[in-house]
Design a protein around this motif. Structure first.
Motif, PDB file in Angstrom:
ATOM      1  N   VAL A 130     -10.795  -0.432  -3.863  1.00  0.00           N
ATOM      2  CA  VAL A 130     -11.417  -0.290  -2.374  1.00  0.00           C
ATOM      3  C   VAL A 130     -13.064   0.387  -2.714  1.00  0.00           C
TER       4      VAL A 130
ATOM      5  N   THR B 149      -7.127   1.669  -4.725  1.00  0.00           N
ATOM      6  CA  THR B 149      -6.395   0.243  -4.634  1.00  0.00           C
ATOM      7  C   THR B 149      -5.411   0.013  -3.591  1.00  0.00           C
ATOM      8  N   PHE B 150      -5.091  -1.096  -3.417  1.00  0.00           N
ATOM      9  CA  PHE B 150      -4.060  -1.689  -2.760  1.00  0.00           C
ATOM     10  C   PHE B 150      -3.901  -3.122  -3.340  1.00  0.00           C
TER      11      PHE B 150
ATOM     12  N   PRO C 287      -5.131   3.706  -1.421  1.00  0.00           N
ATOM     13  CA  PRO C 287      -6.651   3.329  -1.081  1.00  0.00           C
ATOM     14  C   PRO C 287      -7.489   4.345  -0.480  1.00  0.00           C
TER      15      PRO C 287
ATOM     16  N   LEU D  71      -8.437  -3.373   3.406  1.00  0.00           N
ATOM     17  CA  LEU D  71      -7.115  -3.189   3.513  1.00  0.00           C
ATOM     18  C   LEU D  71      -6.682  -3.552   5.095  1.00  0.00           C
TER      19      LEU D  71
ATOM     20  N   THR E 200       0.930  -1.146  -0.200  1.00  0.00           N
ATOM     21  CA  THR E 200      -0.114  -0.112   0.005  1.00  0.00           C
ATOM     22  C   THR E 200       0.914   1.252   0.046  1.00  0.00           C
TER      23      THR E 200
END
Length: 169
Positions: free
Chosen positions: A165, A146-147, A136, A24, A8
């Motif tokens: 996410v 996103t991650f 994220p 996450l 991340t």
């Protein structure tokens, strides 16, 4: 033995979000190693990562100052399951990134970076794999935050997945 990973970056808590998205946090709780490529913004988030991660490999970003720069390096390295990882926040412009990073990180297999908030997964001609997990909490021009999750296994990086996410409600 396979090692589960979470990548991340650019979490920007509490500026861009009050907290990280639940998916996450869940991934962090189940991962063997968590990699954060900078722009934490607040050392309280670093404290939470240290408490919730089995192993944390992390750097500071351009928005991290004071205590974060005292506690974190600009570049971090780790060997995980036969893979040599480097972590850095900024890599410069997208144009020429692979060649520039391959020259800067000639002894590494995987480079995790951040800064742009734009998911990225490419491989330089030298074999260096470059991964930006995106952000994220601050999707910028992307359709969602996103991650990344992945697995390091016997010198190979496999099962690399960019997770979308859900939008904040």
């Amino acid at each position: 033995m396979p090692v589960s990973l979470v990548f991340t970056s650019d979490t920007h808590v509490p500026r861009r979000a009050r907290d990280l998205p639940r998916p996450l946090w869940d991934a962090i709780a189940s991962a063997d190693v968590v990699v954060h490529a900078g722009d934490w913004v607040d050392d309280a988030l670093l404290d939470l990562f240290e408490q919730r991660s089995r192993r944390l490999v992390a750097v500071y970003g351009n928005n991290d100052h004071g205590v974060l720069r005292e506690r974190l390096p600009e570049v971090a390295r780790a060997e995980i399951e036969g893979l040599r990882f480097a972590v850095v926040h900024e890599t410069g412009d997208a144009k020429g990134r692979e060649a520039r990073c391959a020259a800067r990180f000639p002894d590494d297999d995987v480079l995790v970076f951040g800064h742009s908030h734009i998911p990225w997964d490419t491989t330089a001609p030298t074999g260096l794999r470059l991964i930006n997990p995106g952000s994220p909490t601050d999707r910028r021009r992307q359709p969602h935050g996103t991650f990344v999750t992945a697995v390091a296994d016997a010198g190979q990086l496999r099962d690399v997945v960019f997770h979308a996410v859900p939008p904040r409600s």
